[in-house]
Motif scaffolding. Structure first.
Motif, PDB file in Angstrom:
ATOM      1  N   ARG A  30       0.757  -1.151   0.154  1.00 54.49           N
ATOM      2  CA  ARG A  30       0.061   0.138   0.019  1.00 54.49           C
ATOM      3  C   ARG A  30       1.013   1.284  -0.059  1.00 54.49           C
ATOM      4  N   ILE A  31       2.057   1.106   0.672  1.00 53.80           N
ATOM      5  CA  ILE A  31       2.778   2.372   0.766  1.00 53.80           C
ATOM      6  C   ILE A  31       3.269   2.502  -0.768  1.00 53.80           C
ATOM      7  N   THR A  32       3.970   1.561  -1.372  1.00 54.56           N
ATOM      8  CA  THR A  32       4.430   1.969  -2.706  1.00 54.56           C
ATOM      9  C   THR A  32       3.403   2.105  -3.632  1.00 54.56           C
ATOM     10  N   THR A  33       2.287   1.580  -3.581  1.00 50.86           N
ATOM     11  CA  THR A  33       1.278   2.082  -4.511  1.00 50.86           C
ATOM     12  C   THR A  33       0.826   3.460  -4.373  1.00 50.86           C
ATOM     13  N   ALA A  34       0.825   3.991  -2.900  1.00 48.66           N
ATOM     14  CA  ALA A  34       0.325   5.336  -2.952  1.00 48.66           C
ATOM     15  C   ALA A  34       1.593   6.193  -3.382  1.00 48.66           C
TER      16      ALA A  34
END
Length: 234
Positions: A30-34
């Motif tokens: 979720r961090i990298t997608t964000a």
């Protein structure tokens, strides 16, 4: 980024979203997608963890992230190395144009150009107690990232570090609880099968672990699966 109010709302929503993830991997993804969603011109993102000189890519959004991390590990230099190494002292960096950085990283940059990378940013993920790795953002376009993008990336990294640390601690606690339960179940099996006391059953597990150089939790798991300690050669 012109709409800072809108960005702040997105960051607030992301903070809640990160805490709601069910696993460490889900949190990192979720961090990298964000990063690709919230930072303008970010084409790919990933988290690099450095174990000595060994590179590990976590939650890469695209293959180019893995390729860049592996390249840095192979040549032993690069911007992600600098961000991930606590001794370097740099908590963030920005490469405006890969064509201008050959002097700084003479082994990495020429090969990185072959990956069609134009520019990138990196942010050390850290809390008060620990350094966790580096969040790296890539663009295929030279000069893609601005001062505003760097500020946005820093804010994202600050939220990400707290979520990363919290998720990892939770995962470690869950593993410890699971391990303790498995060892207790294995001890119960040995106590019932061989009429051992609790101390004797634990000693048997530990002795097998030491004699066969197998982790205690793995020995316990085998006992639970087999109904007893594995025989020699199994």
């Amino acid at each position: 980024m012109d709409d800072w109010r809108g960005f702040a709302q997105q960051m607030a929503s992301l903070a809640r979203d990160l805490l709601a993830q069910e696993s460490l991997n889900d949190t990192l993804e979720r961090i990298t997608t964000a990063a690709t969603e919230l930072v303008a011109d970010c084409d790919a993102a990933g988290i690099l963890v450095l174990r000595g000189n060994r590179v590990q890519s976590l939650a890469p959004t695209h293959q180019v992230v893995v390729d860049s991390d592996e390249l840095q590990g192979r040549v032993g230099e690069g911007p992600c190395f600098d961000a991930a190494r606590t001794s370097a002292g740099e908590r963030q960096f920005r490469i405006a144009d890969f064509t201008d950085e050959a002097e700084r990283w003479p082994k990495y940059v020429p090969e990185a150009r072959k990956l069609h990378l134009g520019s990138m940013m990196g942010f050390l993920l850290f809390t008060e107690d620990e350094d966790l790795g580096a969040l790296n953002l890539y663009s295929y376009r030279p000069g893609a990232f601005t001062d505003t993008d760097e500020t946005a990336g820093w804010l994202l990294a600050s939220h990400a570090a707290v979520a990363f640390s919290s998720a990892r601690t939770h995962a470690q606690m869950q593993e410890a609880i699971g391990t303790r339960h498995t060892i207790g179940e294995a001890m119960g099996i040995l106590m019932g099968r061989h009429r051992l006391t609790e101390d004797q059953a634990f000693a048997a597990l530990r002795r097998y672990s030491q004699d066969h150089n197998v982790k205690l939790r793995e020995v316990a798991a085998q006992v639970c699966a087999r109904g007893g300690l594995p025989r020699a050669g199994e």
